[in-house]
Design an enzyme around this catalytic site. Structure first.
Site, PDB file in Angstrom:
ATOM      1  N   THR A  12       0.847  -1.196   0.000  1.00  0.00           N
ATOM      2  CA  THR A  12       0.000   0.000   0.000  1.00  0.00           C
ATOM      3  C   THR A  12       0.882   1.246   0.000  1.00  0.00           C
ATOM      4  O   THR A  12       0.683   2.174  -0.792  1.00  0.00           O
ATOM      5  CB  THR A  12      -0.919  -0.006   1.250  1.00  0.00           C
ATOM      6  N   ASN A  58      -6.595  -9.493  -7.029  1.00  0.00           N
ATOM      7  CA  ASN A  58      -6.690 -10.175  -5.741  1.00  0.00           C
ATOM      8  C   ASN A  58      -8.068 -10.755  -5.444  1.00  0.00           C
ATOM      9  O   ASN A  58      -8.206 -11.612  -4.590  1.00  0.00           O
ATOM     10  CB  ASN A  58      -6.280  -9.227  -4.609  1.00  0.00           C
ATOM     11  N   GLN A  76       0.039  -9.873  -5.996  1.00  0.00           N
ATOM     12  CA  GLN A  76      -0.476 -11.243  -6.013  1.00  0.00           C
ATOM     13  C   GLN A  76       0.397 -12.190  -6.835  1.00  0.00           C
ATOM     14  O   GLN A  76       0.173 -13.397  -6.817  1.00  0.00           O
ATOM     15  CB  GLN A  76      -1.915 -11.252  -6.565  1.00  0.00           C
ATOM     16  N   HIS A 128       3.761 -10.667   2.869  1.00  0.00           N
ATOM     17  CA  HIS A 128       2.799 -11.618   3.445  1.00  0.00           C
ATOM     18  C   HIS A 128       2.006 -12.375   2.394  1.00  0.00           C
ATOM     19  O   HIS A 128       1.278 -13.313   2.713  1.00  0.00           O
ATOM     20  CB  HIS A 128       1.892 -10.933   4.488  1.00  0.00           C
ATOM     21  N   THR A 162      13.944   4.173  10.729  1.00  0.00           N
ATOM     22  CA  THR A 162      14.762   2.978  10.940  1.00  0.00           C
ATOM     23  C   THR A 162      14.149   1.789  10.206  1.00  0.00           C
ATOM     24  O   THR A 162      12.948   1.552  10.273  1.00  0.00           O
ATOM     25  CB  THR A 162      14.878   2.698  12.457  1.00  0.00           C
ATOM     26  N   CYS A 188     -20.012  -4.271   3.263  1.00  0.00           N
ATOM     27  CA  CYS A 188     -21.287  -4.094   3.943  1.00  0.00           C
ATOM     28  C   CYS A 188     -21.447  -2.610   4.246  1.00  0.00           C
ATOM     29  O   CYS A 188     -20.689  -2.034   5.007  1.00  0.00           O
ATOM     30  CB  CYS A 188     -21.296  -4.900   5.232  1.00  0.00           C
TER      31      CYS A 188
HETATM   32  N1  PLP Z   1      -2.356  -4.831  -4.092  1.00  0.00           N
HETATM   33  C1  PLP Z   1      -2.954  -6.033  -4.127  1.00  0.00           C
HETATM   34  C2  PLP Z   1      -3.298  -6.634  -5.443  1.00  0.00           C
HETATM   35  C3  PLP Z   1      -3.238  -6.722  -2.938  1.00  0.00           C
HETATM   36  O1  PLP Z   1      -3.841  -7.913  -2.986  1.00  0.00           O
HETATM   37  C4  PLP Z   1      -2.883  -6.119  -1.713  1.00  0.00           C
HETATM   38  C5  PLP Z   1      -3.189  -6.774  -0.432  1.00  0.00           C
HETATM   39  O2  PLP Z   1      -4.149  -7.440  -0.233  1.00  0.00           O
HETATM   40  C6  PLP Z   1      -2.261  -4.865  -1.730  1.00  0.00           C
HETATM   41  C7  PLP Z   1      -2.012  -4.257  -2.937  1.00  0.00           C
HETATM   42  C8  PLP Z   1      -1.845  -4.189  -0.471  1.00  0.00           C
HETATM   43  O3  PLP Z   1      -0.748  -4.857   0.098  1.00  0.00           O
HETATM   44  P1  PLP Z   1      -0.345  -4.596   1.607  1.00  0.00           P
HETATM   45  O4  PLP Z   1      -1.210  -5.502   2.424  1.00  0.00           O
HETATM   46  O5  PLP Z   1       1.113  -4.981   1.700  1.00  0.00           O
HETATM   47  O6  PLP Z   1      -0.562  -3.171   1.890  1.00  0.00           O
END
Ligand code: PLP
Length: 319
Positions: free
Chosen positions: A15, A95, A123, A145, A181, A271
């Site tokens: 993000t 995603n 992804q 992650h 940092t 929702c």
């Molecule tokens: N872009 C896509 C396609 C994602 O699936 C995600 C997370 O679900 C993100 C961006 C955001 O990643 P982060 O969780 O590292 O902010």
């Protein structure tokens, strides 16, 4: 990634990486026109909304097919008609519905017309090969992650030809690009997880496809009228399956009931005021909002037993 060390910057998340690259491309490189798709992740779409509101940059949305694919002719037309400095921002794989875009071809188009190219590869990184040189991207993001690394660490690839100025000001960390940092444990975890994912890529891919196909077959067998968003071919991410269930009184509580049964999945809906509405991605592909969509994802650690258990539970809830 076939990037040089000086082109990789660690961030708190994808993000942050996407926010930084899109906003600074406008601020530093004079981008005034961004072409994107309506199915991008919110961290891209909301950054672009911000740019539309606060700068003179215009945002140009492509249409997508019911499978979530962009139209390459429409993209080329928009690029060739552009009379301002342009950037294309298209994600590698979606995603929610798994649709993959032909990043190689988009890269070629961008090179041909000399426009910049940003790709959210969150992804895809760790699941498919990513070579920033052959893809022709100027900016690319990833997140640990998504390939079994720790949460809270992402990366930005910024091509040395289109270097940006710092987004976060302060100390000289990350070669002056991102002060603060460094999250050393996170960075080491990201690197280890990416090494592992790349080394095991073919094996993991085979396993995930086997799991996915078993799940699709089980759902088709047990649930009349079940459908799948996106396409069922190899241009859909192997690890994502967006399942569209026929209208059912229990539909709205499906994710919660799956959670109670110990099955983690996510709803493709938001929702608002107690009314479930389809997500922006489902709306963009024209999904029938009377149906309920649940997004399942699979990993190298998902077993056939888990798939059998999940499909039984799901069938019991929706039939
Ligand atoms: N872009 C896509 C396609 C994602 O699936 C995600 C997370 O679900 C993100 C961006 C955001 O990643 P982060 O969780 O590292 O902010």
């Amino acid at each position: 990634l076939n990037a040089s060390v000086g082109e990789i910057f660690f961030t708190s998340s994808a993000t942050e990486a996407n926010n930084m690259m899109l906003k600074n491309a406008v601020q530093d490189l004079g981008i005034r026109h961004i072409i994107t798709s309506p199915t991008e992740h919110h961290c891209v779409l909301h950054s672009l909304d911000y740019l539309a509101r606060n700068t003179s940059c215009t945002i140009d949305y492509l249409t997508v097919s019911p499978q979530g694919k962009i139209d390459m002719h429409q993209l080329e037309e928009k690029i060739s008609k552009a009379d301002q400095k342009t950037l294309v921002s298209i994600m590698f794989g979606n995603n929610e519905i798994g649709t993959m875009h032909d990043i190689q071809k988009i890269g070629e188009l961008c090179r041909k017309h000399q426009v910049l190219f940003h790709c959210d590869a969150v992804q895809v990184l760790g699941n498919y090969p990513v070579d920033v040189q052959s893809l022709g991207v100027h900016f690319l993001s990833g997140s640990a992650h998504k390939f079994h690394g720790p949460k809270g660490i992402g990366l930005a690839y910024i091509s040395s030809d289109t270097m940006l100025t710092p987004f976060i000001h302060g100390g000289a960390q990350e070669r002056n690009m991102r002060a603060g940092t460094e999250n050393v444990a996170g960075i080491a975890g990201l690197a280890t997880a990416l090494d592992w994912s790349v080394a095991k890529m073919a094996e993991n891919h085979r396993h995930i496809l086997e799991i996915k196909h078993a799940f699709i077959e089980a759902l088709k067998h047990k649930i009349t009228g079940v459908d799948f968003n996106g396409s069922e071919d190899a241009t859909t991410l192997a690890h994502i399956l967006s399942v569209s269930f026929p209208p059912h009184p229990a539909g709205d509580l499906l994710v919660m009931n799956l959670d109670i049964a110990g099955i983690s999945a996510s709803s493709g809906s938001a929702c608002s005021s107690g009314i479930e509405t389809d997500s922006h991605v489902l709306q963009a592909i024209g999904h029938d909002s009377r149906r309920r969509t649940i997004r399942f994802s699979f990993s190298p650690f998902t077993s056939l037993e888990e798939i059998a258990f999940a499909s039984e539970k799901i069938a019991a809830l929706v039939t």
